[in-house]
Design a protein around this motif. Structure first.
Motif, mmCIF file in Angstrom:
data_model
loop_
_atom_site.group_PDB
_atom_site.id
_atom_site.type_symbol
_atom_site.label_atom_id
_atom_site.label_comp_id
_atom_site.label_asym_id
_atom_site.label_seq_id
_atom_site.Cartn_x
_atom_site.Cartn_y
_atom_site.Cartn_z
ATOM 1 N N LYS A 96 0.800 -1.223 0.000
ATOM 2 C CA LYS A 96 0.000 0.000 0.000
ATOM 3 C C LYS A 96 0.839 1.283 0.000
ATOM 4 O O LYS A 96 0.354 2.325 -0.435
ATOM 5 C CB LYS A 96 -0.928 0.015 1.219
ATOM 6 C CG LYS A 96 -1.839 -1.198 1.328
ATOM 7 C CD LYS A 96 -2.811 -1.279 0.162
ATOM 8 C CE LYS A 96 -3.781 -2.442 0.344
ATOM 9 N NZ LYS A 96 -4.761 -2.529 -0.783
ATOM 10 N N ILE A 97 2.070 1.218 0.490
ATOM 11 C CA ILE A 97 2.913 2.419 0.534
ATOM 12 C C ILE A 97 3.975 2.358 -0.563
ATOM 13 O O ILE A 97 3.938 3.146 -1.519
ATOM 14 C CB ILE A 97 3.560 2.590 1.928
ATOM 15 C CG1 ILE A 97 2.481 2.547 3.011
ATOM 16 C CG2 ILE A 97 4.341 3.910 1.976
ATOM 17 C CD1 ILE A 97 1.407 3.596 2.876
ATOM 18 N N TYR A 98 4.908 1.386 -0.457
ATOM 19 C CA TYR A 98 5.889 1.254 -1.534
ATOM 20 C C TYR A 98 5.197 0.998 -2.867
ATOM 21 O O TYR A 98 5.595 1.529 -3.903
ATOM 22 C CB TYR A 98 6.860 0.106 -1.235
ATOM 23 C CG TYR A 98 7.912 0.421 -0.197
ATOM 24 C CD1 TYR A 98 8.840 1.437 -0.407
ATOM 25 C CD2 TYR A 98 7.994 -0.311 0.984
ATOM 26 C CE1 TYR A 98 9.812 1.722 0.544
ATOM 27 C CE2 TYR A 98 8.963 -0.042 1.943
ATOM 28 C CZ TYR A 98 9.869 0.977 1.711
ATOM 29 O OH TYR A 98 10.829 1.259 2.655
ATOM 30 N N GLY A 99 4.149 0.175 -2.836
ATOM 31 C CA GLY A 99 3.455 -0.204 -4.071
ATOM 32 C C GLY A 99 2.664 0.918 -4.704
ATOM 33 O O GLY A 99 2.071 0.723 -5.775
ATOM 34 N N LYS A 100 2.652 2.073 -4.103
ATOM 35 C CA LYS A 100 1.903 3.201 -4.659
ATOM 36 C C LYS A 100 2.747 4.468 -4.782
ATOM 37 O O LYS A 100 2.508 5.299 -5.660
ATOM 38 C CB LYS A 100 0.684 3.483 -3.777
ATOM 39 C CG LYS A 100 -0.252 4.541 -4.305
ATOM 40 C CD LYS A 100 -1.497 4.649 -3.428
ATOM 41 C CE LYS A 100 -2.462 5.702 -3.965
ATOM 42 N NZ LYS A 100 -3.671 5.819 -3.122
ATOM 43 N N PHE A 101 3.765 4.599 -3.897
ATOM 44 C CA PHE A 101 4.482 5.881 -3.827
ATOM 45 C C PHE A 101 5.983 5.784 -4.129
ATOM 46 O O PHE A 101 6.661 6.807 -4.106
ATOM 47 C CB PHE A 101 4.307 6.486 -2.423
ATOM 48 C CG PHE A 101 2.893 6.793 -2.064
ATOM 49 C CD1 PHE A 101 2.260 7.932 -2.547
ATOM 50 C CD2 PHE A 101 2.168 5.937 -1.247
ATOM 51 C CE1 PHE A 101 0.944 8.214 -2.214
ATOM 52 C CE2 PHE A 101 0.850 6.216 -0.903
ATOM 53 C CZ PHE A 101 0.231 7.357 -1.395
ATOM 54 N N ASP A 102 6.532 4.602 -4.408
ATOM 55 C CA ASP A 102 7.974 4.536 -4.640
ATOM 56 C C ASP A 102 8.314 4.995 -6.064
ATOM 57 O O ASP A 102 7.413 5.256 -6.872
ATOM 58 C CB ASP A 102 8.492 3.128 -4.336
ATOM 59 C CG ASP A 102 8.081 2.094 -5.371
ATOM 60 O OD1 ASP A 102 7.413 2.459 -6.353
ATOM 61 O OD2 ASP A 102 8.435 0.909 -5.195
ATOM 62 N N PRO A 103 9.623 5.132 -6.413
ATOM 63 C CA PRO A 103 10.012 5.699 -7.726
ATOM 64 C C PRO A 103 9.490 4.932 -8.925
ATOM 65 O O PRO A 103 9.347 5.513 -10.017
ATOM 66 C CB PRO A 103 11.544 5.652 -7.665
ATOM 67 C CG PRO A 103 11.872 5.722 -6.208
ATOM 68 C CD PRO A 103 10.787 4.944 -5.530
ATOM 69 N N THR A 104 9.192 3.644 -8.775
ATOM 70 C CA THR A 104 8.680 2.886 -9.920
ATOM 71 C C THR A 104 7.231 3.242 -10.227
ATOM 72 O O THR A 104 6.735 2.903 -11.308
ATOM 73 C CB THR A 104 8.783 1.373 -9.650
ATOM 74 O OG1 THR A 104 7.987 1.056 -8.494
ATOM 75 C CG2 THR A 104 10.235 0.968 -9.383
ATOM 76 N N HIS A 105 6.552 3.901 -9.281
ATOM 77 C CA HIS A 105 5.156 4.262 -9.492
ATOM 78 C C HIS A 105 4.947 5.763 -9.648
ATOM 79 O O HIS A 105 3.947 6.198 -10.224
ATOM 80 C CB HIS A 105 4.297 3.754 -8.331
ATOM 81 C CG HIS A 105 4.261 2.263 -8.214
ATOM 82 N ND1 HIS A 105 5.244 1.539 -7.566
ATOM 83 C CD2 HIS A 105 3.367 1.344 -8.685
ATOM 84 C CE1 HIS A 105 4.950 0.248 -7.630
ATOM 85 N NE2 HIS A 105 3.831 0.092 -8.293
ATOM 86 N N LEU A 106 5.865 6.570 -9.133
ATOM 87 C CA LEU A 106 5.770 8.026 -9.264
ATOM 88 C C LEU A 106 7.107 8.553 -9.778
ATOM 89 O O LEU A 106 8.140 8.406 -9.107
ATOM 90 C CB LEU A 106 5.432 8.672 -7.910
ATOM 91 C CG LEU A 106 4.051 8.355 -7.329
ATOM 92 C CD1 LEU A 106 3.903 8.996 -5.952
ATOM 93 C CD2 LEU A 106 2.931 8.829 -8.244
ATOM 94 N N SER A 107 7.101 9.172 -10.945
ATOM 95 C CA SER A 107 8.347 9.594 -11.593
ATOM 96 C C SER A 107 9.060 10.697 -10.834
ATOM 97 O O SER A 107 10.290 10.821 -10.921
ATOM 98 C CB SER A 107 8.046 10.061 -13.027
ATOM 99 O OG SER A 107 7.132 11.163 -12.996
ATOM 100 N N TYR A 108 8.341 11.523 -10.102
ATOM 101 C CA TYR A 108 8.982 12.634 -9.393
ATOM 102 C C TYR A 108 9.479 12.230 -8.006
ATOM 103 O O TYR A 108 10.012 13.049 -7.261
ATOM 104 C CB TYR A 108 8.046 13.843 -9.306
ATOM 105 C CG TYR A 108 6.729 13.589 -8.618
ATOM 106 C CD1 TYR A 108 6.575 13.840 -7.259
ATOM 107 C CD2 TYR A 108 5.627 13.107 -9.326
ATOM 108 C CE1 TYR A 108 5.367 13.612 -6.627
ATOM 109 C CE2 TYR A 108 4.415 12.880 -8.699
ATOM 110 C CZ TYR A 108 4.296 13.130 -7.346
ATOM 111 O OH TYR A 108 3.100 12.912 -6.717
#
Length: 705
Positions: A96-108
């Motif tokens: 829920k956290i890494y799987g949504k907000f880490d660099p592989t999911h958010l480019s910035y």
């Protein structure tokens, strides 16, 4: 030539102006980009916290047992955190956290890291034994760069606590209820350093107080409005109308924030569960619901008495006739009596009562069985390895070293320690280095009252479990230490003219009254009190610092009203840990005459978190309240406070009729009512804090680098 020179000068000046203008525009653009990047980074951190909260603040009992994200908040039979809790919590963080907000999911997002601090200082929580978790969220964010914008990175860090405790513990001050005649009332100018929760909020520049006269009067004093150094959380959006500088000290307005996930608790259920756990841990009862049954303690006392009292085997006393036909029991020296036995067991049938004395030095007795009242006068070293079992009342007058394992009586126990060390409730032995230790723990039990008074500077130690209808302890000299649990059906009263310490968890079926007089009473374990709690010292004159102390490392549950008057509430400082009182009261909370008419430099903060399931009204007008912890009322909390010094009641009465003049004189002065929130309340005595079926998420402030 002159024309060319002038033209050149104007050209240079013009170019300089253009350059400065361009540089200013660039700096403005960079600054705007910087502000934008910081705002975007903060927003992302808030989204991470919200996502975490959404997944762990769910009522776990409502989730199916097959859920991959169900957090089992029930300990195992051997009192450890189940393995599934850690596995599923990590899965929530991964999915829920890494799987949504880490660099592989958010480019910035350049980097996201969540590290655990649970077992590190200053938290030092054992993961295997507690559900509380502490994480540090580190986030590196790049701005969403436009064509004319520079690349800017921001590193944010935020510490987050996950705790299976009710929400009120994360606030400095608050009130939950939103019904009529409830809520939070801030009158005058208290200072709150920490966040506030309120569903109803009333603010006034008039602080109320009552005079201490034969006929008390309710008066008011103008004060320069509350000072809030934190945010105000609420589920009631109508409170946003108070987000105005006219309601707060020096016009500094706190932020009002929506809190949709306030987790409440059922205090009645919590108290019953605490009592049931205590009864089970001391082998008193295994029934699940027995924590809510007051007769359980009495049944236990009766059972122990019936199993302990043996029928006396002999009658060794002589009857002496006295004038008027009276009779008195007379016995020779206790040592000579024991010498006539083979097992050092003395049994006496004494319907008129019996008085025993030991003139023999270093006397060892196994057991005394008495039918009738017993008075024991010790004049030499006496050890009773099993104990005294009396169908009647026991009176012990100790004038030498006395060591008794068990004292059992059907009609009360009275113990007076005169001149020497007294240890009751265990057998003392010495180790190889000569140090004394308690070898076998016993019990002190009576169907009547137990009264213990210590006059000896060498001290008194209670090492065996005390079970009684009521207990009175009076310490006049030396140190008195209670190292074993107290189990009572009625009132417990402790008065101290010299230090008293309670080191064991206890269950008190009636009222608890603590009265330190120019000394300290230390409660260094958890207590459950069915009745009222009353902690009080003596009133000091205005020039004296309060020196009646109640010292705590304790979570205390109180079934009725809690009252604290003329006493310091301190945390135990015997170690480097910040210890304090957590007081949870079913009835009203009353704190009066704390540091009355003292100066702000002559005050010891109250080290505690104070909660009531009902109402509390506090007055920092003549008194000074500095609370290092927190203050919360489920129904209604009213705080009255002014600023500056108050030397007497007459001065306050004079101020009350002076209109707005006192308000102007108070500006920039120290508050007489202040709360400093201490989040460490969440990390001490975790097993004793109230529990709920979900984890609350408590974020610290965000730091930006």
């Amino acid at each position: 030539m002159v024309v060319i020179l002038v033209s050149t000068i104007f050209l240079v000046v013009g170019l300089s102006i253009v350059t400065m203008s361009l540089q200013g525009s660039i700096r403005t653009s960079i600054r705007e980009t910087d502000v934008k990047a910081t705002a975007e980074a903060r927003q992302l951190m808030d989204e991470i916290i919200a996502e975490l909260q959404q997944n762990v603040s769910i009522d776990q009992s409502s989730l199916p047992i097959t859920s991959l994200y169900k957090l089992d908040l029930q300990k195992t039979a051997d009192n450890f955190v189940p393995a599934s809790f850690n596995i599923n919590l990590q899965k929530i963080i991964d999915d829920k956290i890494y799987g949504k907000f880490d660099p592989t999911h958010l480019s910035y997002v350049e980097k996201l890291n969540i590290s655990e601090l649970t077992e590190k200082a200053p938290y030092s929580i054992r993961r295997a034994e507690a559900f509380t978790r502490v994480y540090k969220i580190s986030l590196v964010v790049k701005n969403k760069k436009g064509q004319s914008e520079s690349l800017i990175k921001r590193r944010l860090e935020r510490t987050v606590i996950l705790s299976p405790t009710p929400s009120f513990l994360q606030y400095a001050v608050g009130s939950f209820d939103s019904t009529q005649q409830s809520g939070l009332n801030l009158n005058g100018s208290p200072t709150i350093n920490g966040n506030i929760f309120a569903n109803e909020l009333a603010i006034s520049d008039l602080a109320n107080f009552y005079t201490n006269e034969s006929t008390s009067r309710a008066l008011t004093i103008s004060a320069p409005l509350p000072e809030i150094n934190g945010d105000i959380y609420t589920t009631n959006t109508s409170l946003l109308s108070l987000e105005n500088s006219k309601y707060f000290y020096k016009g500094k307005v706190p932020k009002f924030k929506n809190q949709s996930a306030f987790i409440d608790m059922n205090l009645d259920q919590t108290i019953a569960e605490r009592k049931t756990a205590f009864l089970k841990s001391h082998q008193i009862s295994d029934e699940v619901g027995d924590g809510s049954k007051p007769e359980v303690i009495q049944t236990y006392i009766d059972k122990v008495l019936n199993g302990s009292l043996l029928k006396p085997l002999s009658s060794l006393f002589k009857i002496i006739s006295l004038p008027g036909g009276k009779q008195e029991t007379y016995l020779p020296d206790l040592g000579s009596l024991i010498a006539t036995t083979t097992d050092k067991v003395l049994s006496i049938d004494a319907p008129q009562g019996v008085t025993l004395s030991n003139n023999t030095a270093n006397l060892l007795i196994n057991r005394l069985n008495i039918k009738g009242n017993l008075t024991l006068n010790t004049k030499n070293l006496l050890t009773i390895s099993d104990g005294i079992y009396v169908d009647g009342k026991v009176t012990i007058n100790n004038f030498d070293q006395l060591n008794i394992k068990n004292i059992v009586a059907t009609k009360g126990i009275e113990i007076v320690n005169g001149t020497d060390q007294l240890t009751i409730g265990c057998l003392l032995n010495k180790d190889g280095t000569g140090n004394t230790f308690c070898n076998k723990q016993g019990t002190i039990i009576s169907k009547g009252s137990i009264d213990i008074t210590n006059y000896s500077s060498k001290g008194l130690s209670i090492e065996g479990k005390v079970s009684t209808e009521s207990l009175t302890v009076n310490n006049e000299e030396g140190n008195l230490t209670i190292n074993a649990p107290i189990l009572s059906t009625g009132k417990v009263f402790i008065k101290a003219l010299q230090p008293v310490k309670m080191n064991a968890e206890s269950l008190i079926g009636g009222d608890l009254e603590l009265n330190p007089v120019k000394t300290s009473i230390s409660i260094l374990n958890n207590l459950t009190v069915d009745g009222n709690l009353n902690i009080y010292g003596i009133a000091e004159d205005n020039s004296s610092k309060e020196n009646d102390n109640a010292i705590f490392d304790s979570v205390m549950y109180v079934g009725k009203t809690s009252s604290i008057t003329n006493v310091n509430i301190k945390g135990d400082n015997s170690t480097n840990e910040r210890k304090r009182l957590v007081l949870l009261s079913k009835g009203d909370l009353e704190l009066f005459r704390i540091n009355e008419f003292s100066t702000s430099t002559n005050v010891t903060p109250l080290a505690g978190y104070f909660y009531t399931d009902h109402n509390a009204e506090l007055y920092g007008v003549g008194s000074i309240f500095h609370i290092n912890g927190g203050l919360f009322a489920h129904d209604k909390l009213t705080i009255n406070g002014i600023r500056g010094e108050a030397s007497s009641q007459d001065e306050l009465i004079q101020f009350s009729g002076a209109g707005s003049a006192p308000m102007d004189a108070q500006k920039d002065k120290n508050p007489r009512f202040k709360v400093d929130y201490d989040p460490m309340v969440l990390f001490r005595r975790l097993d004793a804090l109230p529990k709920v079926n979900s984890l609350q998420v408590i974020p610290d402030v965000t730091t930006i680098k």
